[in-house]
Design a protein around this motif. Structure first.
Motif, PDB file in Angstrom:
ATOM      1  N   SER A   1     -61.797 108.093  51.468  1.00 16.17           N
ATOM      2  CA  SER A   1     -62.997 107.916  52.288  1.00 16.17           C
ATOM      3  C   SER A   1     -62.963 108.923  53.443  1.00 16.17           C
ATOM      4  O   SER A   1     -61.880 109.383  53.853  1.00 16.17           O
ATOM      5  CB  SER A   1     -63.048 106.497  52.845  1.00 16.17           C
ATOM      6  OG  SER A   1     -62.018 106.310  53.795  1.00 16.17           O
ATOM      7  N   PRO A   2     -64.128 109.255  53.974  1.00 13.95           N
ATOM      8  CA  PRO A   2     -64.152 110.153  55.136  1.00 13.95           C
ATOM      9  C   PRO A   2     -63.329 109.606  56.303  1.00 13.95           C
ATOM     10  O   PRO A   2     -62.664 110.363  57.003  1.00 13.95           O
ATOM     11  CB  PRO A   2     -65.639 110.226  55.499  1.00 13.95           C
ATOM     12  CG  PRO A   2     -66.348 109.948  54.218  1.00 13.95           C
ATOM     13  CD  PRO A   2     -65.486 108.926  53.506  1.00 13.95           C
ATOM     14  N   GLU A   3     -63.333 108.289  56.492  1.00 12.90           N
ATOM     15  CA  GLU A   3     -62.556 107.680  57.571  1.00 12.90           C
ATOM     16  C   GLU A   3     -61.056 107.904  57.360  1.00 12.90           C
ATOM     17  O   GLU A   3     -60.341 108.277  58.302  1.00 12.90           O
ATOM     18  CB  GLU A   3     -62.848 106.189  57.653  1.00 12.90           C
ATOM     19  CG  GLU A   3     -62.048 105.500  58.746  1.00 12.90           C
ATOM     20  CD  GLU A   3     -62.254 103.997  58.757  1.00 12.90           C
ATOM     21  OE1 GLU A   3     -61.907 103.393  59.783  1.00 12.90           O
ATOM     22  OE2 GLU A   3     -62.737 103.435  57.757  1.00 12.90           O
TER      23      GLU A   3
ATOM     24  N   LYS B   1     -59.625 110.268  55.579  1.00 12.40           N
ATOM     25  CA  LYS B   1     -59.339 111.697  55.742  1.00 12.40           C
ATOM     26  C   LYS B   1     -59.234 112.057  57.221  1.00 12.40           C
ATOM     27  O   LYS B   1     -58.343 112.814  57.623  1.00 12.40           O
ATOM     28  CB  LYS B   1     -60.404 112.555  55.072  1.00 12.40           C
ATOM     29  CG  LYS B   1     -60.085 114.032  55.165  1.00 12.40           C
ATOM     30  CD  LYS B   1     -61.090 114.893  54.444  1.00 12.40           C
ATOM     31  CE  LYS B   1     -60.739 116.362  54.592  1.00 12.40           C
ATOM     32  NZ  LYS B   1     -61.734 117.227  53.966  1.00 12.40           N
ATOM     33  N   GLU B   2     -60.111 111.501  58.038  1.00 14.24           N
ATOM     34  CA  GLU B   2     -60.061 111.782  59.476  1.00 14.24           C
ATOM     35  C   GLU B   2     -58.793 111.208  60.096  1.00 14.24           C
ATOM     36  O   GLU B   2     -58.170 111.844  60.944  1.00 14.24           O
ATOM     37  CB  GLU B   2     -61.308 111.222  60.166  1.00 14.24           C
ATOM     38  CG  GLU B   2     -61.372 111.500  61.650  1.00 14.24           C
ATOM     39  CD  GLU B   2     -61.464 112.971  62.034  1.00 14.24           C
ATOM     40  OE1 GLU B   2     -61.386 113.270  63.240  1.00 14.24           O
ATOM     41  OE2 GLU B   2     -61.604 113.843  61.148  1.00 14.24           O
ATOM     42  N   LEU B   3     -58.374 110.035  59.661  1.00 14.99           N
ATOM     43  CA  LEU B   3     -57.123 109.464  60.169  1.00 14.99           C
ATOM     44  C   LEU B   3     -55.935 110.346  59.804  1.00 14.99           C
ATOM     45  O   LEU B   3     -55.049 110.582  60.636  1.00 14.99           O
ATOM     46  CB  LEU B   3     -56.918 108.052  59.614  1.00 14.99           C
ATOM     47  CG  LEU B   3     -57.827 106.970  60.182  1.00 14.99           C
ATOM     48  CD1 LEU B   3     -57.678 105.685  59.391  1.00 14.99           C
ATOM     49  CD2 LEU B   3     -57.537 106.745  61.652  1.00 14.99           C
TER      50      LEU B   3
ATOM     51  N   ARG C   1     -56.055 113.553  59.163  1.00 10.66           N
ATOM     52  CA  ARG C   1     -56.183 114.793  59.933  1.00 10.66           C
ATOM     53  C   ARG C   1     -55.669 114.593  61.360  1.00 10.66           C
ATOM     54  O   ARG C   1     -54.919 115.433  61.881  1.00 10.66           O
ATOM     55  CB  ARG C   1     -57.645 115.258  59.960  1.00 10.66           C
ATOM     56  CG  ARG C   1     -57.824 116.643  60.581  1.00 10.66           C
ATOM     57  CD  ARG C   1     -59.282 116.957  60.835  1.00 10.66           C
ATOM     58  NE  ARG C   1     -59.834 116.116  61.891  1.00 10.66           N
ATOM     59  CZ  ARG C   1     -59.596 116.289  63.201  1.00 10.66           C
ATOM     60  NH1 ARG C   1     -58.787 117.244  63.616  1.00 10.66           N
ATOM     61  NH2 ARG C   1     -60.147 115.490  64.093  1.00 10.66           N
ATOM     62  N   LEU C   2     -56.045 113.492  61.981  1.00  9.99           N
ATOM     63  CA  LEU C   2     -55.606 113.220  63.358  1.00  9.99           C
ATOM     64  C   LEU C   2     -54.093 113.019  63.442  1.00  9.99           C
ATOM     65  O   LEU C   2     -53.445 113.533  64.355  1.00  9.99           O
ATOM     66  CB  LEU C   2     -56.332 111.990  63.909  1.00  9.99           C
ATOM     67  CG  LEU C   2     -57.819 112.170  64.185  1.00  9.99           C
ATOM     68  CD1 LEU C   2     -58.474 110.819  64.461  1.00  9.99           C
ATOM     69  CD2 LEU C   2     -58.056 113.142  65.317  1.00  9.99           C
TER      70      LEU C   2
ATOM     71  N   TYR D   1     -52.423 116.389  63.004  1.00 13.98           N
ATOM     72  CA  TYR D   1     -52.597 117.187  64.224  1.00 13.98           C
ATOM     73  C   TYR D   1     -51.599 116.767  65.303  1.00 13.98           C
ATOM     74  O   TYR D   1     -50.966 117.612  65.939  1.00 13.98           O
ATOM     75  CB  TYR D   1     -54.032 117.041  64.730  1.00 13.98           C
ATOM     76  CG  TYR D   1     -54.299 117.776  66.017  1.00 13.98           C
ATOM     77  CD1 TYR D   1     -54.530 119.157  66.010  1.00 13.98           C
ATOM     78  CD2 TYR D   1     -54.313 117.103  67.227  1.00 13.98           C
ATOM     79  CE1 TYR D   1     -54.773 119.840  67.198  1.00 13.98           C
ATOM     80  CE2 TYR D   1     -54.556 117.780  68.419  1.00 13.98           C
ATOM     81  CZ  TYR D   1     -54.782 119.147  68.396  1.00 13.98           C
ATOM     82  OH  TYR D   1     -55.018 119.819  69.567  1.00 13.98           O
TER      83      TYR D   1
ATOM     84  N   LEU E   1     -52.151 118.643  56.582  1.00 11.11           N
ATOM     85  CA  LEU E   1     -52.458 117.385  55.913  1.00 11.11           C
ATOM     86  C   LEU E   1     -51.509 117.173  54.746  1.00 11.11           C
ATOM     87  O   LEU E   1     -50.970 116.068  54.571  1.00 11.11           O
ATOM     88  CB  LEU E   1     -53.901 117.383  55.413  1.00 11.11           C
ATOM     89  CG  LEU E   1     -54.973 116.929  56.392  1.00 11.11           C
ATOM     90  CD1 LEU E   1     -55.147 117.912  57.520  1.00 11.11           C
ATOM     91  CD2 LEU E   1     -56.271 116.720  55.662  1.00 11.11           C
TER      92      LEU E   1
END
Length: 58
Positions: free
Chosen positions: A13-15, A17-19, A21-22, A25, A31
């Motif tokens: 899910s986009p959510e 993937k963002e988690l 990525r964060l 980082y 990733l």
């Protein structure tokens, strides 16, 4: 000749993937490297090991 790396494609899910990525980082990782580290940690904790492959004879 055996490949040194393999490609793994997966859908998230986009959510998620963002988690990822964060988290990557924050740890100054890619990733892919973060996912590898997390899977290795999980397998170590669960006692999961891969059998070593025997070299192919010619």
């Amino acid at each position: 000749m055996e490949r040194k790396t393999e490609t793994l494609n997966l859908r998230v899910s986009p959510e998620l993937k963002e988690l990822i990525r964060l988290a990557a980082y924050r740890e100054h990782r890619t990733l892919a490297n973060l996912v590898e580290v997390l899977v290795r940690q999980h397998c170590d904790e669960q006692g999961i090991q891969v059998q070593q492959r025997q070299p192919k004879s010619r």
